[in-house]
Design a protein around this motif. Sequence first.
Motif: not given
Length: 281
Positions: A11-25
Amino acid sequence: MGDRSMYLTNWNALASLDDEALPLLDAALLIARDEYPDLDTELYAAQVQAHADALRDEVAAIEPSALKMAAINRHLFVELGYSGNHDEYYDPRNSYLNQVLDRRLGNPISLALVQMEVARRLGIPLDGVSFPGHFLVRLPVDGGLLVMDPFNGGRPLAVEELRERARPHLGEPPDDKVLLQILSPAPNRAILVRVLRNLHGLYAEAGEWDRAARSIDRVLTLTPEQPDAVRDRGMAYLELGYLPGARQDLAHYLQLAPEAGDVDQVRERLIHASASRTVLH
């Protein structure tokens, strides 16, 4: 995006991404894994890809984007049978993507997520809309917008219906400028936060405070320092008897939102938490 597998488990790695790079699925499946720890995320990601692959040739042969979208909606909502769960709207399973894919039932935002992910894999820029009440989707077409309701089979919505749907939440029908603002695309992070907030609300209403705390903690992982989420986690901790966490969150909320309308109530709960002793089981 780097090592995708890291974002499927961390989760922490996911949350560190910019919104455009955040993989929705991937992020939606990670939410589901909280409730279903043995969930095979790759299996469900492949199922969404299979939905898109089944449509690829048909959609490629269609020129207008609105008709491409009509073909996608027909496949998802008629041929595959995805539908809004009108009978059990508040069933938490409607928010977990693995359950939505298995049961072909969901709530507005989970069905929108399936619809968006399939469309985007086919090169169609379908976006979510955090519309008041029910989540919607939108597609730019011929200088305008095609707005659809995934909870009701992807049905297109006319401007006047959109105004009437917004009226109860705004007090009056929005004018064109306000309506366009409401119909702005929802960022991926905002979509995930809405899913998690829905789950928090359902679990809090049911008194399932461990799940409520988990859901709102994920909100804070994605959007740190959000005052309402800090307060809600503190309240959940208080219900669970985790007093150190409750005291920390409620005190922090009072610092973040000193002018909020509920500060007296929160301060009273903080005093209660500070006067109580932690019970170890």
